[in-house]
Design a protein around this motif. Structure first.
Motif, mmCIF file in Angstrom:
data_model
loop_
_atom_site.group_PDB
_atom_site.id
_atom_site.type_symbol
_atom_site.label_atom_id
_atom_site.label_comp_id
_atom_site.label_asym_id
_atom_site.label_seq_id
_atom_site.Cartn_x
_atom_site.Cartn_y
_atom_site.Cartn_z
ATOM 1 N N SER A 268 29.567 28.245 64.637
ATOM 2 C CA SER A 268 30.986 27.935 64.516
ATOM 3 C C SER A 268 31.110 26.534 63.922
ATOM 4 O O SER A 268 30.583 25.565 64.474
ATOM 5 C CB SER A 268 31.657 27.977 65.894
ATOM 6 O OG SER A 268 32.971 27.467 65.825
ATOM 7 N N SER B 251 33.722 23.765 61.458
ATOM 8 C CA SER B 251 34.916 23.402 60.701
ATOM 9 C C SER B 251 34.671 22.090 59.985
ATOM 10 O O SER B 251 34.130 21.144 60.575
ATOM 11 C CB SER B 251 36.130 23.259 61.620
ATOM 12 O OG SER B 251 37.226 22.690 60.913
ATOM 13 N N PHE C 70 38.627 27.103 62.675
ATOM 14 C CA PHE C 70 39.912 27.082 63.362
ATOM 15 C C PHE C 70 41.046 27.656 62.507
ATOM 16 O O PHE C 70 42.170 27.813 62.988
ATOM 17 C CB PHE C 70 40.235 25.661 63.804
ATOM 18 C CG PHE C 70 39.168 25.077 64.689
ATOM 19 C CD1 PHE C 70 38.930 25.614 65.936
ATOM 20 C CD2 PHE C 70 38.370 24.032 64.248
ATOM 21 C CE1 PHE C 70 37.922 25.108 66.747
ATOM 22 C CE2 PHE C 70 37.362 23.516 65.049
ATOM 23 C CZ PHE C 70 37.132 24.056 66.305
ATOM 24 N N TRP D 11 36.446 23.859 73.144
ATOM 25 C CA TRP D 11 35.943 24.853 72.204
ATOM 26 C C TRP D 11 34.424 25.027 72.252
ATOM 27 O O TRP D 11 33.936 26.174 72.210
ATOM 28 C CB TRP D 11 36.397 24.563 70.775
ATOM 29 C CG TRP D 11 35.768 25.536 69.819
ATOM 30 C CD1 TRP D 11 34.830 25.289 68.869
ATOM 31 C CD2 TRP D 11 35.994 26.948 69.784
ATOM 32 N NE1 TRP D 11 34.456 26.445 68.234
ATOM 33 C CE2 TRP D 11 35.152 27.482 68.784
ATOM 34 C CE3 TRP D 11 36.827 27.811 70.505
ATOM 35 C CZ2 TRP D 11 35.128 28.838 68.486
ATOM 36 C CZ3 TRP D 11 36.790 29.167 70.212
ATOM 37 C CH2 TRP D 11 35.948 29.666 69.207
ATOM 38 N N ASP E 213 32.890 28.656 72.766
ATOM 39 C CA ASP E 213 31.999 29.228 71.750
ATOM 40 C C ASP E 213 30.654 29.615 72.367
ATOM 41 O O ASP E 213 30.080 30.642 72.010
ATOM 42 C CB ASP E 213 31.798 28.218 70.620
ATOM 43 C CG ASP E 213 30.911 28.766 69.516
ATOM 44 O OD1 ASP E 213 31.260 29.811 68.930
ATOM 45 O OD2 ASP E 213 29.854 28.154 69.233
ATOM 46 N N ASN F 221 35.630 19.093 61.864
ATOM 47 C CA ASN F 221 34.793 18.538 62.924
ATOM 48 C C ASN F 221 34.240 17.173 62.544
ATOM 49 O O ASN F 221 34.057 16.305 63.402
ATOM 50 C CB ASN F 221 33.612 19.474 63.223
ATOM 51 C CG ASN F 221 34.030 20.749 63.915
ATOM 52 O OD1 ASN F 221 35.164 20.891 64.348
ATOM 53 N ND2 ASN F 221 33.099 21.686 64.011
ATOM 54 N N ASN G 175 40.186 23.671 71.177
ATOM 55 C CA ASN G 175 39.595 22.523 70.494
ATOM 56 C C ASN G 175 40.349 21.236 70.840
ATOM 57 O O ASN G 175 39.733 20.184 71.042
ATOM 58 C CB ASN G 175 39.610 22.750 68.978
ATOM 59 C CG ASN G 175 38.777 21.734 68.225
ATOM 60 O OD1 ASN G 175 37.648 21.457 68.594
ATOM 61 N ND2 ASN G 175 39.325 21.180 67.168
ATOM 62 N N LYS H 101 42.036 29.131 69.482
ATOM 63 C CA LYS H 101 40.905 28.266 69.140
ATOM 64 C C LYS H 101 41.354 26.825 68.965
ATOM 65 O O LYS H 101 40.671 25.882 69.398
ATOM 66 C CB LYS H 101 40.222 28.771 67.859
ATOM 67 C CG LYS H 101 39.392 30.022 68.061
ATOM 68 C CD LYS H 101 38.593 30.392 66.819
ATOM 69 C CE LYS H 101 39.455 30.952 65.726
ATOM 70 N NZ LYS H 101 38.639 31.477 64.599
ATOM 71 N N GLN H 102 42.503 26.635 68.340
ATOM 72 C CA GLN H 102 43.016 25.285 68.119
ATOM 73 C C GLN H 102 43.383 24.603 69.437
ATOM 74 O O GLN H 102 43.149 23.403 69.606
ATOM 75 C CB GLN H 102 44.213 25.347 67.172
ATOM 76 C CG GLN H 102 43.831 25.731 65.746
ATOM 77 C CD GLN H 102 44.987 26.312 64.954
ATOM 78 O OE1 GLN H 102 46.149 26.161 65.313
ATOM 79 N NE2 GLN H 102 44.677 26.986 63.854
#
Length: 246
Positions: free
Chosen positions: A199, A201, A155, A175, A179, A204, A170, A166-167
């Motif tokens: 993908s 982060s 992100f 997201w 994705d 997450n 999410n 993307k944020q």
């Protein structure tokens, strides 16, 4: 549509083939003293004595560069790495790790009892794992004192508009669907430099880690602004389960 487990097995085979083909030049491709994981490793090494760490497990450790540095700098610490690629393990053994220090293993199902190691770490492995949350749960289970993660923040990647979109997706829980569409249903992408990756982060898994640790510390390992989630492409996380006795 093919069963999810069959698709996962296909992804694993693609990933294993990539590592088998690149094993002999893996370190040249992925290891740089100025890269984000080297930066994170130096940070982690600086807190090991403070935490009283005597044993370390590194999951998805590739050729074992992190283990080798710890062995050189802190030889009193017992190290163990797990790596599913036989070719990368062979390269790690050739680099100086004993066979007992670098073994086969699955980060999503660690073959160790609870609290087996003082610290459990990973450097760039979670974004290659189909179920990273399960791997983090396993890291927390077998760690006695702390876990350390150095990985990507999807992100925080891309231009400002890309990051923002993307944020927002999410934030509203869309997201994963976006994705899936972006990857044409596969759920993963493939690049020449990184092989097969998902993908991912570090953020997450933040809540899962926060629930099991007394304190959590975040560090940007790439250039970014004060809000790491929004601006940093790579982030290191130290989760301390038990505060050290000073």
């Amino acid at each position: 549509m093919r069963p999810a487990d069959a698709a996962t097995q296909d992804a694993i085979q693609i990933q294993r083939a990539y590592y088998a083909e690149t094993a002999q030049r893996y370190d040249d491709m992925h290891v740089n003293e100025d890269d984000e994981h080297s930066f994170a490793l130096r940070f982690m090494s600086s807190v090991l004595t403070h935490l009283g760490v005597q044993s370390i497990l590194d999951i998805g450790c590739g050729t074992g560069r992190g283990l080798l540095k710890i062995k050189r700098d802190l030889p009193h610490i017992n190290v163990l790495g797990i790596e599913p690629s036989a070719e990368l393990r062979k390269a790690g053994h050739a680099n100086g790790l004993a066979e007992a220090e670098l073994i086969d293993g699955n980060g999503e199902a660690l073959a160790f009892a609870d609290a087996s190691f003082d610290l459990v770490c990973e450097f760039g492995a979670l974004h290659h794992i189909p179920a990273p949350a399960q791997a983090v749960a396993e890291m927390l289970r077998v760690a006695r004192k702390a876990i350390f993660i150095s990985d990507s923040n999807n992100f925080g990647k891309g231009g400002r508009l890309s990051r923002l979109s993307k944020q927002v997706f999410n934030a509203v829980g869309l997201w994963p669907l976006v994705d899936r569409i972006k990857t044409k249903g596969k759920g993963y992408a493939i690049s020449e430099g990184d092989g097969l990756f998902y993908s991912y982060s570090v953020f997450n898994d933040y809540q899962q880690i926060r629930a099991k640790c007394k304190s959590v510390h975040l560090l940007s390992t790439s250039d970014g602004g004060p809000n790491l989630y929004r601006t940093s492409t790579h982030v290191a996380l130290l989760g301390i389960k038990a505060q050290p006795k000073l």
